[in-house]
Design a protein around this motif. Structure first.
Motif, PDB file in Angstrom:
ATOM      1  N   GLN A 170       0.831  -1.206   0.000  1.00 16.36           N
ATOM      2  CA  GLN A 170       0.000   0.000   0.000  1.00 16.36           C
ATOM      3  C   GLN A 170       0.869   1.261   0.000  1.00 16.36           C
ATOM      4  OE1 GLN A 170      -3.248   0.305  -0.474  1.00 16.36           O
ATOM      5  NE2 GLN A 170      -3.331  -1.925  -0.697  1.00 16.36           N
ATOM      6  N   GLU A 171       1.930   1.257   0.801  1.00 16.22           N
ATOM      7  CA  GLU A 171       2.840   2.398   0.825  1.00 16.22           C
ATOM      8  C   GLU A 171       3.508   2.587  -0.537  1.00 16.22           C
ATOM      9  OE1 GLU A 171       5.682   2.051   3.999  1.00 16.22           O
ATOM     10  OE2 GLU A 171       4.105   1.639   5.464  1.00 16.22           O
ATOM     11  N   LEU A 172       3.883   1.489  -1.164  1.00 12.97           N
ATOM     12  CA  LEU A 172       4.509   1.549  -2.475  1.00 12.97           C
ATOM     13  C   LEU A 172       3.547   2.124  -3.520  1.00 12.97           C
ATOM     14  CD1 LEU A 172       7.142   0.849  -3.928  1.00 12.97           C
ATOM     15  CD2 LEU A 172       6.214  -1.411  -4.379  1.00 12.97           C
ATOM     16  N   ILE A 173       2.280   1.734  -3.464  1.00 15.24           N
ATOM     17  CA  ILE A 173       1.266   2.265  -4.384  1.00 15.24           C
ATOM     18  C   ILE A 173       1.085   3.763  -4.161  1.00 15.24           C
ATOM     19  CG2 ILE A 173      -1.214   2.217  -4.916  1.00 15.24           C
ATOM     20  CD1 ILE A 173      -1.068  -0.855  -4.408  1.00 15.24           C
ATOM     21  N   ALA A 174       1.066   4.177  -2.877  1.00 14.25           N
ATOM     22  CA  ALA A 174       0.917   5.604  -2.563  1.00 14.25           C
ATOM     23  C   ALA A 174       2.096   6.408  -3.103  1.00 14.25           C
ATOM     24  CB  ALA A 174       0.782   5.799  -1.052  1.00 14.25           C
ATOM     25  N   VAL A 175       3.311   5.882  -2.968  1.00 13.56           N
ATOM     26  CA  VAL A 175       4.493   6.575  -3.488  1.00 13.56           C
ATOM     27  C   VAL A 175       4.421   6.656  -5.010  1.00 13.56           C
ATOM     28  CG1 VAL A 175       7.007   6.390  -3.790  1.00 13.56           C
ATOM     29  CG2 VAL A 175       5.982   6.042  -1.541  1.00 13.56           C
ATOM     30  N   ARG A 176       4.034   5.548  -5.663  1.00 18.65           N
ATOM     31  CA  ARG A 176       3.915   5.539  -7.124  1.00 18.65           C
ATOM     32  C   ARG A 176       2.908   6.589  -7.590  1.00 18.65           C
ATOM     33  NH1 ARG A 176       0.658   0.848  -9.354  1.00 18.65           N
ATOM     34  NH2 ARG A 176      -0.914   2.295  -8.621  1.00 18.65           N
ATOM     35  N   ASP A 177       1.737   6.650  -6.921  1.00 20.28           N
ATOM     36  CA  ASP A 177       0.716   7.631  -7.291  1.00 20.28           C
ATOM     37  C   ASP A 177       1.208   9.057  -7.063  1.00 20.28           C
ATOM     38  OD1 ASP A 177      -0.877   5.499  -7.954  1.00 20.28           O
ATOM     39  OD2 ASP A 177      -2.134   5.612  -6.145  1.00 20.28           O
ATOM     40  N   GLY A 178       1.935   9.265  -5.952  1.00 22.17           N
ATOM     41  CA  GLY A 178       2.486  10.589  -5.669  1.00 22.17           C
ATOM     42  C   GLY A 178       3.494  11.018  -6.724  1.00 22.17           C
ATOM     43  N   VAL A 179       4.343  10.102  -7.148  1.00 24.51           N
ATOM     44  CA  VAL A 179       5.330  10.408  -8.185  1.00 24.51           C
ATOM     45  C   VAL A 179       4.614  10.722  -9.504  1.00 24.51           C
ATOM     46  CG1 VAL A 179       7.178   9.401  -9.600  1.00 24.51           C
ATOM     47  CG2 VAL A 179       7.226   9.149  -7.119  1.00 24.51           C
ATOM     48  N   ALA A 180       3.538   9.995  -9.810  1.00 22.56           N
ATOM     49  CA  ALA A 180       2.790  10.246 -11.049  1.00 22.56           C
ATOM     50  C   ALA A 180       2.154  11.640 -11.013  1.00 22.56           C
ATOM     51  CB  ALA A 180       1.717   9.183 -11.254  1.00 22.56           C
ATOM     52  N   ARG A 181       1.578  12.037  -9.853  1.00 23.13           N
ATOM     53  CA  ARG A 181       0.985  13.369  -9.724  1.00 23.13           C
ATOM     54  C   ARG A 181       2.052  14.448  -9.857  1.00 23.13           C
ATOM     55  NH1 ARG A 181      -1.969  10.714  -5.757  1.00 23.13           N
ATOM     56  NH2 ARG A 181      -0.638  11.508  -4.105  1.00 23.13           N
ATOM     57  N   LEU A 182       3.190  14.239  -9.239  1.00 19.14           N
ATOM     58  CA  LEU A 182       4.287  15.197  -9.315  1.00 19.14           C
ATOM     59  C   LEU A 182       4.791  15.319 -10.753  1.00 19.14           C
ATOM     60  CD1 LEU A 182       6.167  17.062  -7.742  1.00 19.14           C
ATOM     61  CD2 LEU A 182       7.664  15.103  -7.355  1.00 19.14           C
ATOM     62  N   ASP A 183       4.855  14.207 -11.462  1.00 14.67           N
ATOM     63  CA  ASP A 183       5.288  14.206 -12.860  1.00 14.67           C
ATOM     64  C   ASP A 183       4.318  15.020 -13.718  1.00 14.67           C
ATOM     65  OD1 ASP A 183       7.066  13.449 -14.874  1.00 14.67           O
ATOM     66  OD2 ASP A 183       5.805  11.744 -15.447  1.00 14.67           O
ATOM     67  N   LYS A 184       3.011  14.878 -13.475  1.00 10.76           N
ATOM     68  CA  LYS A 184       2.007  15.646 -14.231  1.00 10.76           C
ATOM     69  C   LYS A 184       2.138  17.138 -13.929  1.00 10.76           C
ATOM     70  CE  LYS A 184      -1.471  12.051 -14.788  1.00 10.76           C
ATOM     71  NZ  LYS A 184      -2.818  11.625 -14.455  1.00 10.76           N
ATOM     72  N   ARG A 185       2.368  17.489 -12.662  1.00 11.75           N
ATOM     73  CA  ARG A 185       2.532  18.902 -12.306  1.00 11.75           C
ATOM     74  C   ARG A 185       3.740  19.507 -13.015  1.00 11.75           C
ATOM     75  NH1 ARG A 185       1.858  18.975  -5.924  1.00 11.75           N
ATOM     76  NH2 ARG A 185      -0.378  18.698  -5.925  1.00 11.75           N
ATOM     77  N   ILE A 186       4.828  18.750 -13.016  1.00 15.77           N
ATOM     78  CA  ILE A 186       6.039  19.254 -13.677  1.00 15.77           C
ATOM     79  C   ILE A 186       5.771  19.442 -15.164  1.00 15.77           C
ATOM     80  CG2 ILE A 186       8.409  18.617 -14.346  1.00 15.77           C
ATOM     81  CD1 ILE A 186       8.669  17.293 -11.572  1.00 15.77           C
ATOM     82  N   ALA A 187       5.053  18.504 -15.766  1.00 16.35           N
ATOM     83  CA  ALA A 187       4.732  18.621 -17.198  1.00 16.35           C
ATOM     84  C   ALA A 187       3.870  19.855 -17.451  1.00 16.35           C
ATOM     85  CB  ALA A 187       4.027  17.364 -17.678  1.00 16.35           C
ATOM     86  N   ARG A 188       2.866  20.114 -16.577  1.00 16.19           N
ATOM     87  CA  ARG A 188       2.024  21.293 -16.739  1.00 16.19           C
ATOM     88  C   ARG A 188       2.829  22.579 -16.571  1.00 16.19           C
ATOM     89  NH1 ARG A 188      -2.126  20.786 -12.559  1.00 16.19           N
ATOM     90  NH2 ARG A 188      -1.691  18.585 -12.369  1.00 16.19           N
ATOM     91  N   LEU A 189       3.726  22.607 -15.602  1.00 14.25           N
ATOM     92  CA  LEU A 189       4.568  23.784 -15.379  1.00 14.25           C
ATOM     93  C   LEU A 189       5.480  24.036 -16.588  1.00 14.25           C
ATOM     94  CD1 LEU A 189       5.528  23.438 -11.610  1.00 14.25           C
ATOM     95  CD2 LEU A 189       4.068  25.203 -12.650  1.00 14.25           C
ATOM     96  N   GLU A 190       6.012  22.973 -17.145  1.00 14.99           N
ATOM     97  CA  GLU A 190       6.874  23.136 -18.308  1.00 14.99           C
ATOM     98  C   GLU A 190       6.100  23.661 -19.505  1.00 14.99           C
ATOM     99  OE1 GLU A 190       8.655  19.249 -18.786  1.00 14.99           O
ATOM    100  OE2 GLU A 190      10.323  19.754 -17.466  1.00 14.99           O
ATOM    101  N   LYS A 191       4.840  23.234 -19.674  1.00 18.61           N
ATOM    102  CA  LYS A 191       3.994  23.704 -20.774  1.00 18.61           C
ATOM    103  C   LYS A 191       3.653  25.201 -20.584  1.00 18.61           C
ATOM    104  CE  LYS A 191       1.360  19.864 -22.592  1.00 18.61           C
ATOM    105  NZ  LYS A 191       0.024  19.295 -22.658  1.00 18.61           N
ATOM    106  N   SER A 192       3.310  25.568 -19.366  1.00 16.39           N
ATOM    107  CA  SER A 192       2.898  26.952 -19.131  1.00 16.39           C
ATOM    108  C   SER A 192       4.075  27.891 -19.043  1.00 16.39           C
ATOM    109  CB  SER A 192       2.038  27.042 -17.853  1.00 16.39           C
ATOM    110  OG  SER A 192       2.833  26.724 -16.730  1.00 16.39           O
ATOM    111  N   GLY A 193       5.232  27.405 -18.686  1.00 17.50           N
ATOM    112  CA  GLY A 193       6.392  28.261 -18.466  1.00 17.50           C
ATOM    113  C   GLY A 193       7.190  28.511 -19.666  1.00 17.50           C
TER     114      GLY A 193
END
Length: 193
Positions: A170-193
């Protein structure tokens, strides 16, 4: 040399097992090969009396039995039946089934061989003593592996214990999901910036 050793040992076991020779007799004249990958190949055929004979013909054998050399220690420790689970058999289905059945169920009657040398009573006691030694060694190995597993999961936690595995997953799944959300945020920031 390996071929003659294999044939001698197998024929000795077949001589002690009438049922095995009877199972092989209908396949007299058929040939097979045992491939001990990657080192050796042993070719043999079934004789009219149900024993195995050296097969030197260049014809392709009707059945091939493939065993990795790495599985040979299992043969010595666990016996022929366990090693046969790791053999890949191909070719004539009827002949392959007969060979597989015979090799899986062929057993050495050590007591009979020892009785010829030492007598019946001594042979019986030697086999009985050998069985006790083997049984005790197996129990000692089971205890040692249990102790090692406990040490690696509890005292020096290099392994995850079974009861902690679901929480870890469960902890591993939570970390994976957190990394995926962080990756999407970085992608959005790169698009807008």
């Amino acid at each position: 040399m390996l071929s003659s050793l294999f044939l001698s040992a197998t024929n000795h076991l077949l001589a002690q097992s009438g049922w095995a020779r009877a199972r092989l007799r209908p396949h007299a004249g058929r040939s097979a090969r045992l491939v001990l990958a990657p080192f050796a190949e042993i070719r043999f055929s079934v004789s009219a009396d149900g024993h195995l004979a050296d097969h030197t013909s260049e014809e392709a054998p009707e059945v091939s039995l493939h065993l990795a050399v790495a599985e040979l220690p299992r043969l010595l420790v666990d016996g022929l039946e366990t090693a046969m689970r790791h053999v890949r058999i191909e070719g004539n289905a009827e002949f392959a089934e007969a060979l597989g059945f015979v090799f899986r169920h062929l057993r050495w009657d050590a007591e009979e061989d020892l009785a010829r040398i030492f007598g019946d009573i001594a042979a019986h006691r030697m086999v009985e003593g050998g069985q006790r030694v083997v049984g005790e060694a197996q129990r000692a190995m089971a205890r040692a592996s249990g102790s090692l597993a406990e040490y690696l999961t509890e005292e020096a936690p290099l392994l995850v214990s079974r009861h902690a595995l679901p929480a870890f997953a469960q902890e591993l799944i939570a970390v994976r999901d957190g990394v995926a959300r962080l990756d999407k945020r970085i992608a959005r920031l790169e698009k807008s910036g």
